[in-house]
Design a protein around this motif. Structure first.
Motif, PDB file in Angstrom:
ATOM      1  N   SER A   1       0.839  -1.186   0.000  1.00 21.83           N
ATOM      2  CA  SER A   1       0.000   0.000   0.000  1.00 21.83           C
ATOM      3  C   SER A   1       0.881   1.245   0.000  1.00 21.83           C
ATOM      4  O   SER A   1       2.095   1.142  -0.044  1.00 21.83           O
ATOM      5  N   LEU A   2       0.296   2.374   0.114  1.00 23.16           N
ATOM      6  CA  LEU A   2       1.065   3.610   0.013  1.00 23.16           C
ATOM      7  C   LEU A   2       1.989   3.870   1.197  1.00 23.16           C
ATOM      8  O   LEU A   2       3.025   4.487   1.046  1.00 23.16           O
ATOM      9  N   ASN A   3       1.610   3.409   2.383  1.00 22.12           N
ATOM     10  CA  ASN A   3       2.438   3.745   3.538  1.00 22.12           C
ATOM     11  C   ASN A   3       2.790   2.538   4.410  1.00 22.12           C
ATOM     12  O   ASN A   3       3.119   2.708   5.573  1.00 22.12           O
ATOM     13  N   THR A   4       2.716   1.342   3.866  1.00 21.12           N
ATOM     14  CA  THR A   4       3.156   0.160   4.597  1.00 21.12           C
ATOM     15  C   THR A   4       3.915  -0.775   3.670  1.00 21.12           C
ATOM     16  O   THR A   4       3.752  -0.725   2.456  1.00 21.12           O
ATOM     17  N   ALA A   5       4.730  -1.619   4.270  1.00 20.84           N
ATOM     18  CA  ALA A   5       5.516  -2.585   3.496  1.00 20.84           C
ATOM     19  C   ALA A   5       4.832  -3.947   3.588  1.00 20.84           C
ATOM     20  O   ALA A   5       5.023  -4.672   4.548  1.00 20.84           O
ATOM     21  N   GLN A   6       3.982  -4.239   2.619  1.00 15.20           N
ATOM     22  CA  GLN A   6       3.308  -5.527   2.580  1.00 15.20           C
ATOM     23  C   GLN A   6       3.669  -6.221   1.279  1.00 15.20           C
ATOM     24  O   GLN A   6       3.485  -5.654   0.207  1.00 15.20           O
ATOM     25  N   ILE A   7       4.188  -7.431   1.400  1.00 18.82           N
ATOM     26  CA  ILE A   7       4.595  -8.169   0.214  1.00 18.82           C
ATOM     27  C   ILE A   7       4.503  -9.658   0.519  1.00 18.82           C
ATOM     28  O   ILE A   7       4.718 -10.085   1.650  1.00 18.82           O
ATOM     29  N   ASN A   8       4.175 -10.427  -0.488  1.00 19.00           N
ATOM     30  CA  ASN A   8       4.169 -11.874  -0.361  1.00 19.00           C
ATOM     31  C   ASN A   8       5.584 -12.344  -0.705  1.00 19.00           C
ATOM     32  O   ASN A   8       6.010 -12.254  -1.855  1.00 19.00           O
ATOM     33  N   VAL A   9       6.305 -12.835   0.269  1.00 18.84           N
ATOM     34  CA  VAL A   9       7.701 -13.222   0.077  1.00 18.84           C
ATOM     35  C   VAL A   9       7.813 -14.346  -0.954  1.00 18.84           C
ATOM     36  O   VAL A   9       8.750 -14.379  -1.747  1.00 18.84           O
ATOM     37  N   ARG A  10       6.865 -15.237  -0.971  1.00 17.06           N
ATOM     38  CA  ARG A  10       6.874 -16.325  -1.955  1.00 17.06           C
ATOM     39  C   ARG A  10       6.844 -15.751  -3.370  1.00 17.06           C
ATOM     40  O   ARG A  10       7.603 -16.176  -4.238  1.00 17.06           O
ATOM     41  N   GLU A  11       5.998 -14.758  -3.605  1.00 23.88           N
ATOM     42  CA  GLU A  11       5.922 -14.120  -4.926  1.00 23.88           C
ATOM     43  C   GLU A  11       7.185 -13.333  -5.236  1.00 23.88           C
ATOM     44  O   GLU A  11       7.636 -13.284  -6.374  1.00 23.88           O
ATOM     45  N   LEU A  12       7.754 -12.701  -4.222  1.00 20.74           N
ATOM     46  CA  LEU A  12       8.984 -11.939  -4.413  1.00 20.74           C
ATOM     47  C   LEU A  12      10.130 -12.851  -4.859  1.00 20.74           C
ATOM     48  O   LEU A  12      10.902 -12.496  -5.746  1.00 20.74           O
ATOM     49  N   LEU A  13      10.229 -14.018  -4.257  1.00 22.40           N
ATOM     50  CA  LEU A  13      11.338 -14.927  -4.548  1.00 22.40           C
ATOM     51  C   LEU A  13      11.112 -15.827  -5.754  1.00 22.40           C
ATOM     52  O   LEU A  13      12.055 -16.443  -6.250  1.00 22.40           O
ATOM     53  N   ARG A  14       9.892 -15.899  -6.233  1.00 19.32           N
ATOM     54  CA  ARG A  14       9.582 -16.781  -7.363  1.00 19.32           C
ATOM     55  C   ARG A  14      10.507 -16.569  -8.569  1.00 19.32           C
ATOM     56  O   ARG A  14      11.076 -17.531  -9.085  1.00 19.32           O
ATOM     57  N   PRO A  15      10.725 -15.339  -9.060  1.00 18.53           N
ATOM     58  CA  PRO A  15      11.634 -15.172 -10.207  1.00 18.53           C
ATOM     59  C   PRO A  15      13.066 -15.619  -9.902  1.00 18.53           C
ATOM     60  O   PRO A  15      13.732 -16.206 -10.756  1.00 18.53           O
ATOM     61  N   ALA A  16      13.537 -15.373  -8.696  1.00 19.11           N
ATOM     62  CA  ALA A  16      14.897 -15.794  -8.330  1.00 19.11           C
ATOM     63  C   ALA A  16      15.019 -17.314  -8.401  1.00 19.11           C
ATOM     64  O   ALA A  16      16.030 -17.847  -8.871  1.00 19.11           O
ATOM     65  N   ILE A  17      13.987 -18.006  -7.972  1.00 23.23           N
ATOM     66  CA  ILE A  17      13.995 -19.471  -8.017  1.00 23.23           C
ATOM     67  C   ILE A  17      13.872 -19.956  -9.455  1.00 23.23           C
ATOM     68  O   ILE A  17      14.640 -20.811  -9.904  1.00 23.23           O
ATOM     69  N   LEU A  18      12.923 -19.395 -10.197  1.00 18.62           N
ATOM     70  CA  LEU A  18      12.698 -19.828 -11.582  1.00 18.62           C
ATOM     71  C   LEU A  18      13.908 -19.616 -12.480  1.00 18.62           C
ATOM     72  O   LEU A  18      14.172 -20.418 -13.374  1.00 18.62           O
ATOM     73  N   TYR A  19      14.641 -18.529 -12.247  1.00 17.89           N
ATOM     74  CA  TYR A  19      15.794 -18.211 -13.089  1.00 17.89           C
ATOM     75  C   TYR A  19      17.119 -18.659 -12.478  1.00 17.89           C
ATOM     76  O   TYR A  19      18.188 -18.250 -12.932  1.00 17.89           O
ATOM     77  N   ASN A  20      17.041 -19.494 -11.450  1.00 17.73           N
ATOM     78  CA  ASN A  20      18.244 -20.031 -10.801  1.00 17.73           C
ATOM     79  C   ASN A  20      19.234 -18.938 -10.395  1.00 17.73           C
ATOM     80  O   ASN A  20      20.441 -19.059 -10.620  1.00 17.73           O
ATOM     81  N   ALA A  21      18.715 -17.872  -9.803  1.00 18.50           N
ATOM     82  CA  ALA A  21      19.566 -16.756  -9.381  1.00 18.50           C
ATOM     83  C   ALA A  21      20.528 -17.189  -8.286  1.00 18.50           C
ATOM     84  O   ALA A  21      20.234 -18.075  -7.486  1.00 18.50           O
ATOM     85  N   HIS A  22      21.676 -16.554  -8.268  1.00 19.29           N
ATOM     86  CA  HIS A  22      22.662 -16.812  -7.222  1.00 19.29           C
ATOM     87  C   HIS A  22      22.491 -15.841  -6.061  1.00 19.29           C
ATOM     88  O   HIS A  22      22.973 -16.092  -4.964  1.00 19.29           O
ATOM     89  N   THR A  23      21.826 -14.723  -6.324  1.00 19.43           N
ATOM     90  CA  THR A  23      21.565 -13.704  -5.316  1.00 19.43           C
ATOM     91  C   THR A  23      20.463 -12.801  -5.865  1.00 19.43           C
ATOM     92  O   THR A  23      20.078 -12.910  -7.023  1.00 19.43           O
ATOM     93  N   PHE A  24      19.945 -11.889  -5.053  1.00 16.50           N
ATOM     94  CA  PHE A  24      18.933 -10.947  -5.532  1.00 16.50           C
ATOM     95  C   PHE A  24      18.999  -9.657  -4.724  1.00 16.50           C
ATOM     96  O   PHE A  24      19.579  -9.614  -3.643  1.00 16.50           O
ATOM     97  N   VAL A  25      18.413  -8.612  -5.294  1.00 17.53           N
ATOM     98  CA  VAL A  25      18.371  -7.284  -4.684  1.00 17.53           C
ATOM     99  C   VAL A  25      16.923  -6.823  -4.676  1.00 17.53           C
ATOM    100  O   VAL A  25      16.188  -7.054  -5.648  1.00 17.53           O
ATOM    101  N   ILE A  26      16.507  -6.184  -3.621  1.00 21.53           N
ATOM    102  CA  ILE A  26      15.180  -5.563  -3.538  1.00 21.53           C
ATOM    103  C   ILE A  26      15.379  -4.060  -3.679  1.00 21.53           C
ATOM    104  O   ILE A  26      16.266  -3.481  -3.041  1.00 21.53           O
TER     105      ILE A  26
END
Length: 85
Positions: A1-26
């Motif tokens: 939302s506009l003033n809170t940090a709400q995120i589904n961690v599973r969705e956040l990490l999905r591309p890193a897993i799918l693309y066999n990432a070695h690390t990631f940045v937010i």
């Protein structure tokens, strides 16, 4: 939302897993202009770093972009990126 940090961690990490990432940045913005991390930003960073470590895809950094510049949580609060086991 506009003033809170709400995120589904599973969705956040999905591309890193799918693309066999070695690390990631937010990266996210603070539209109000102040790049200082909120308590939610810090809590979420610590949690995501722990989850990333568990699946062997470490969180490299969490950057906050704002009109004032940027804030690197890795540089300023490295303790968020270490496990407390």
């Amino acid at each position: 939302s506009l003033n809170t940090a709400q995120i589904n961690v599973r969705e956040l990490l999905r591309p890193a897993i799918l693309y066999n990432a070695h690390t990631f940045v937010i990266i996210h913005n603070h539209p109000a202009g102040d790049h200082t991390p909120s308590a939610d930003d810090c809590r979420l960073t610590k949690y995501i770093a722990a989850v990333g470590a568990m699946i062997n895809i470490p969180l490299q950094d969490h950057l906050i972009i704002a009109a004032q510049g940027y804030y690197s949580l890795r540089s300023e609060q490295p303790e968020l990126f270490t496990s407390s086991d």
